[in-house]
Design a protein around this motif. Structure first.
Motif, mmCIF file in Angstrom:
data_model
loop_
_atom_site.group_PDB
_atom_site.id
_atom_site.type_symbol
_atom_site.label_atom_id
_atom_site.label_comp_id
_atom_site.label_asym_id
_atom_site.label_seq_id
_atom_site.Cartn_x
_atom_site.Cartn_y
_atom_site.Cartn_z
ATOM 1 N N SER A 119 -4.766 3.771 -0.905
ATOM 2 C CA SER A 119 -4.688 5.151 -0.301
ATOM 3 C C SER A 119 -3.448 5.483 0.477
ATOM 4 N N HIS A 120 -2.484 4.660 0.880
ATOM 5 C CA HIS A 120 -1.357 4.724 1.509
ATOM 6 C C HIS A 120 -1.534 5.007 2.949
ATOM 7 N N VAL A 121 -2.866 4.623 3.387
ATOM 8 C CA VAL A 121 -3.117 4.753 4.796
ATOM 9 C C VAL A 121 -2.729 3.480 5.915
ATOM 10 N N SER A 122 -2.687 2.160 5.070
ATOM 11 C CA SER A 122 -2.257 1.361 5.847
ATOM 12 C C SER A 122 -1.048 0.544 5.228
ATOM 13 N N LEU A 123 -0.584 -0.396 5.823
ATOM 14 C CA LEU A 123 0.688 -1.187 5.308
ATOM 15 C C LEU A 123 0.667 -2.677 5.670
#
Lengths: 257, 14
Positions: free
Chosen positions: A43-47
């Motif tokens: 979801s590209h919320v965390s890395l």
């Protein structure tokens, strides 16, 4: 030729446990200095940013920079086949399309090797800007895991408020409200049990519990966790891996519209 | 209303 050897498979198992819930696959970038992995969740919320230094390995050889795209589910299956005390060696030829993971029992009587196909992952790399964080909290990793687990019962979001007095974690929802305050430890007898707060400016930020709970899968790697916060930028949750490196999770905040 | 932001809005591609 790439070859990296660790004395205990348990460390690699723990590292994989710490990332496999967030990432289905990842590219391990290998160089003289060690192994790095950087990847966002779906979801590209965390890395996730993992660094393993070459000097932390029992043996490390990397003749040429190498990027190994791996399916982390497959890697987890292979690591299940290792005993915790086994030596583990990861090997690949230059430009190879497979990696070999080898386990050796402490007495050398059992040696097993597993080959895994590498993947060509087209992952984008992100530049993480140098940030002067307003608040940096160090606290026992188990305590942080407990707080995240407890608060997830009340809401999808947790508000973290850090002042010089302490750090407060809050959640509210249909069940009611929950507030957990931790004060900075007065007398530190055991460093691993301490809560230490370095504050330049107070900060209040909101984050999704789901991701915080995923990060706490790294708890077995470290006795302490470090939370770095600054208004309107991602939270950094860092677990140090003793004498080997660290795993950092970056989490984008929730903001008021 | 609270909105979840994404990492891409803070960190740039390199």
């Amino acid at each position: 030729m790439f070859e990296a050897r660790l004395g205990q498979a348990t460390i690699l198992k723990k590292i994989l446990d710490a990332i496999k819930d967030l990432l289905n696959e990842g590219t391990f970038d290998c160089s003289d200095s060690g192994i790095q992995l950087q990847a966002m969740d779906n979801s590209h919320v965390s890395l996730v940013s993992l660094t393993l230094r070459s000097d932390g390995f029992d043996k490390f050889r990397c003749d040429r920079n190498l990027s190994m795209g791996m399916n982390l589910g497959s890697m987890a299956k292979i690591l299940k086949c290792a005993n915790n005390e086994d030596n583990v060696t990861i090997k690949a030829q230059d430009n190879a399309d497979t990696v070999t993971i080898m386990f050796e029992s402490a007495n050398q009587e059992k040696v097993s090797d597993y080959g895994m196909k590498l993947m060509n992952l087209d992952q984008e790399h992100l530049g993480i800007p140098e940030t002067d964080y307003s608040c940096v909290v160090r606290m026992p990793a188990m305590e942080f895991a407990r707080i995240c687990r407890d608060l997830a019962q009340f809401s999808e979001s947790v508000v973290i408020c850090c002042t010089k007095e302490g750090v407060k974690f809050s959640a509210s929802g249909d069940v009611g409200t929950a507030n957990i305050k931790l004060a900075q430890t007065g007398n530190v007898d055991k460093e691993e049990e301490a809560v230490i707060i370095e504050m330049q400016e107070p900060v209040t930020l909101t984050f999704a519990c789901r991701y915080l709970n995923a990060f706490t899968k790294a708890t077995p790697l470290s006795t302490q966790v470090q939370l770095s916060m600054c208004a309107d930028v991602p939270l950094v949750v860092e677990y140090r891996i003793n004498e080997l490196g660290h795993i950092r999770y970056y989490l984008a905040p929730k903001i008021e519209d | 209303n609270v909105r979840q932001t994404t990492i891409g809005s803070y960190f740039n591609k390199i």
